[in-house]
Motif scaffolding. Structure first.
Motif, PDB file in Angstrom:
ATOM      1  N   HIS A   6       0.837  -1.168  -0.025  1.00 47.06           N
ATOM      2  CA  HIS A   6      -0.115  -0.091   0.029  1.00 47.06           C
ATOM      3  C   HIS A   6       0.850   1.196   0.007  1.00 47.06           C
ATOM      4  O   HIS A   6       0.613   2.101  -0.646  1.00 47.06           O
ATOM      5  CB  HIS A   6      -0.644   0.162   1.336  1.00 47.06           C
ATOM      6  CG  HIS A   6      -2.078  -0.865   1.016  1.00 47.06           C
ATOM      7  ND1 HIS A   6      -2.114  -2.056   1.618  1.00 47.06           N
ATOM      8  CD2 HIS A   6      -3.363  -0.603   0.680  1.00 47.06           C
ATOM      9  CE1 HIS A   6      -3.351  -2.618   1.121  1.00 47.06           C
ATOM     10  NE2 HIS A   6      -4.082  -1.713   0.779  1.00 47.06           N
ATOM     11  N   LEU A   8       1.969   1.832  -3.331  1.00 41.81           N
ATOM     12  CA  LEU A   8       1.206   2.569  -4.164  1.00 41.81           C
ATOM     13  C   LEU A   8       1.099   3.917  -4.058  1.00 41.81           C
ATOM     14  O   LEU A   8       0.768   4.849  -4.881  1.00 41.81           O
ATOM     15  CB  LEU A   8      -0.307   1.912  -4.040  1.00 41.81           C
ATOM     16  CG  LEU A   8      -0.416   0.416  -4.541  1.00 41.81           C
ATOM     17  CD1 LEU A   8      -1.841  -0.029  -4.115  1.00 41.81           C
ATOM     18  CD2 LEU A   8      -0.250   0.416  -6.092  1.00 41.81           C
ATOM     19  N   LEU A  55      -5.329   4.824   1.490  1.00 40.40           N
ATOM     20  CA  LEU A  55      -4.324   3.776   1.366  1.00 40.40           C
ATOM     21  C   LEU A  55      -3.340   3.862   2.569  1.00 40.40           C
ATOM     22  O   LEU A  55      -2.528   2.636   2.742  1.00 40.40           O
ATOM     23  CB  LEU A  55      -3.442   4.114  -0.172  1.00 40.40           C
ATOM     24  CG  LEU A  55      -4.144   4.077  -1.352  1.00 40.40           C
ATOM     25  CD1 LEU A  55      -3.402   4.493  -2.347  1.00 40.40           C
ATOM     26  CD2 LEU A  55      -4.709   2.757  -1.594  1.00 40.40           C
ATOM     27  N   TRP A  96     -10.240  -3.673  -3.767  1.00 40.24           N
ATOM     28  CA  TRP A  96      -8.948  -4.101  -4.739  1.00 40.24           C
ATOM     29  C   TRP A  96      -9.390  -4.805  -6.059  1.00 40.24           C
ATOM     30  O   TRP A  96      -8.634  -4.552  -7.038  1.00 40.24           O
ATOM     31  CB  TRP A  96      -7.869  -4.739  -4.032  1.00 40.24           C
ATOM     32  CG  TRP A  96      -7.049  -3.718  -3.108  1.00 40.24           C
ATOM     33  CD1 TRP A  96      -7.191  -3.598  -1.835  1.00 40.24           C
ATOM     34  CD2 TRP A  96      -6.707  -2.534  -3.490  1.00 40.24           C
ATOM     35  NE1 TRP A  96      -6.543  -2.619  -1.191  1.00 40.24           N
ATOM     36  CE2 TRP A  96      -6.142  -1.759  -2.459  1.00 40.24           C
ATOM     37  CE3 TRP A  96      -5.992  -2.009  -4.488  1.00 40.24           C
ATOM     38  CZ2 TRP A  96      -5.660  -0.428  -2.270  1.00 40.24           C
ATOM     39  CZ3 TRP A  96      -5.768  -0.740  -4.780  1.00 40.24           C
ATOM     40  CH2 TRP A  96      -5.286   0.119  -3.476  1.00 40.24           C
ATOM     41  N   ARG A 146     -10.835  -2.185  -8.046  1.00 37.42           N
ATOM     42  CA  ARG A 146      -9.639  -1.272  -8.700  1.00 37.42           C
ATOM     43  C   ARG A 146      -9.089  -1.933  -9.553  1.00 37.42           C
ATOM     44  O   ARG A 146      -8.738  -1.154 -10.696  1.00 37.42           O
ATOM     45  CB  ARG A 146      -8.999  -0.995  -7.279  1.00 37.42           C
ATOM     46  CG  ARG A 146      -7.689  -0.073  -8.094  1.00 37.42           C
ATOM     47  CD  ARG A 146      -8.166   1.342  -8.487  1.00 37.42           C
ATOM     48  NE  ARG A 146      -7.082   2.314  -8.958  1.00 37.42           N
ATOM     49  CZ  ARG A 146      -6.405   2.223 -10.246  1.00 37.42           C
ATOM     50  NH1 ARG A 146      -6.995   1.242 -11.041  1.00 37.42           N
ATOM     51  NH2 ARG A 146      -5.440   2.870 -10.480  1.00 37.42           N
ATOM     52  N   THR A 177       2.088  -1.666 -10.829  1.00 41.93           N
ATOM     53  CA  THR A 177       0.834  -1.284  -9.777  1.00 41.93           C
ATOM     54  C   THR A 177      -0.024  -2.290 -10.151  1.00 41.93           C
ATOM     55  O   THR A 177      -0.918  -2.871  -9.361  1.00 41.93           O
ATOM     56  CB  THR A 177       0.413   0.166 -10.144  1.00 41.93           C
ATOM     57  OG1 THR A 177       0.151   0.086 -11.606  1.00 41.93           O
ATOM     58  CG2 THR A 177       1.295   1.126  -9.695  1.00 41.93           C
ATOM     59  N   VAL A 186       0.341  -5.390  -8.249  1.00 43.62           N
ATOM     60  CA  VAL A 186      -0.099  -4.845  -6.777  1.00 43.62           C
ATOM     61  C   VAL A 186      -1.603  -5.027  -6.742  1.00 43.62           C
ATOM     62  O   VAL A 186      -2.160  -5.797  -5.805  1.00 43.62           O
ATOM     63  CB  VAL A 186       0.410  -3.929  -6.218  1.00 43.62           C
ATOM     64  CG1 VAL A 186      -0.095  -3.348  -5.048  1.00 43.62           C
ATOM     65  CG2 VAL A 186       2.203  -3.904  -6.202  1.00 43.62           C
ATOM     66  N   PHE A 187      -2.400  -4.629  -7.849  1.00 48.05           N
ATOM     67  CA  PHE A 187      -3.647  -4.707  -7.785  1.00 48.05           C
ATOM     68  C   PHE A 187      -4.214  -6.104  -7.836  1.00 48.05           C
ATOM     69  O   PHE A 187      -5.338  -6.448  -7.472  1.00 48.05           O
ATOM     70  CB  PHE A 187      -4.430  -3.634  -9.049  1.00 48.05           C
ATOM     71  CG  PHE A 187      -3.995  -2.400  -8.961  1.00 48.05           C
ATOM     72  CD1 PHE A 187      -3.993  -1.562  -7.692  1.00 48.05           C
ATOM     73  CD2 PHE A 187      -4.128  -1.669 -10.078  1.00 48.05           C
ATOM     74  CE1 PHE A 187      -3.729  -0.445  -7.534  1.00 48.05           C
ATOM     75  CE2 PHE A 187      -3.721  -0.190  -9.970  1.00 48.05           C
ATOM     76  CZ  PHE A 187      -3.537   0.178  -8.831  1.00 48.05           C
TER      77      PHE A 187
END
Length: 141
Positions: A17, A20, A59, A91, A94, A120, A123-124
């Motif tokens: 996080h 991000l 976040l 998430w 997202r 990213t 990560v998502f």
């Protein structure tokens, strides 16, 4: 050899996080945001920056909660499962937005931005899996 535990994965999610946040701080420069919103009325510009700030605070909060309370989240109490389920849905939505709503191709002008964009998205993809696992684990014996 020690295997990675759910607690460690939740702590990693917490750290991601913060990653991000770093990416989000670079975004205005990467897309020339100030130039794009310069023509908007002052109220709308301020509204955008307030929303941007609140997303950043969310976040940071998600990251700190995940890192500091990883053991409690992994233990699977009712509140822990609810938080993990919320973060799974958050998430996942997202990730869908990243894949189908935003067209960032005009802004991926150099290798750094392209690598950052793909990082990213990794990560998502990772976050809903970890939080989903934690939510599911909480209801299994």
């Amino acid at each position: 050899m020690k295997t990675i535990t759910l607690v460690q994965l939740l702590q990693l999610a917490g750290l991601l996080h913060l990653g991000l946040i770093a990416a989000g701080l670079m975004m205005p420069r990467a897309v020339g945001l100030r130039g794009h919103i310069a023509g908007l009325p002052p109220f709308v510009r301020r509204l955008f920056w307030v929303y941007y700030t609140f997303i950043g605070l969310c976040l940071v909060s998600f990251g700190l909660l995940s890192f500091v309370f990883a053991e409690a989240l992994a233990a699977g109490g009712a509140l822990a499962r609810a938080v993990c389920l919320f973060l799974t849905v958050f998430w996942t939505i997202r990730l869908v937005a990243a894949a189908f709503v935003f067209d960032v191709r005009p802004y991926l002008k150099n290798n750094l931005w392209r690598v950052g964009y793909h990082a990213t998205n990794v990560v998502f993809s990772f976050l809903p899996v970890i939080y989903g696992w934690a939510a599911w684990k909480g209801v299994t014996p």
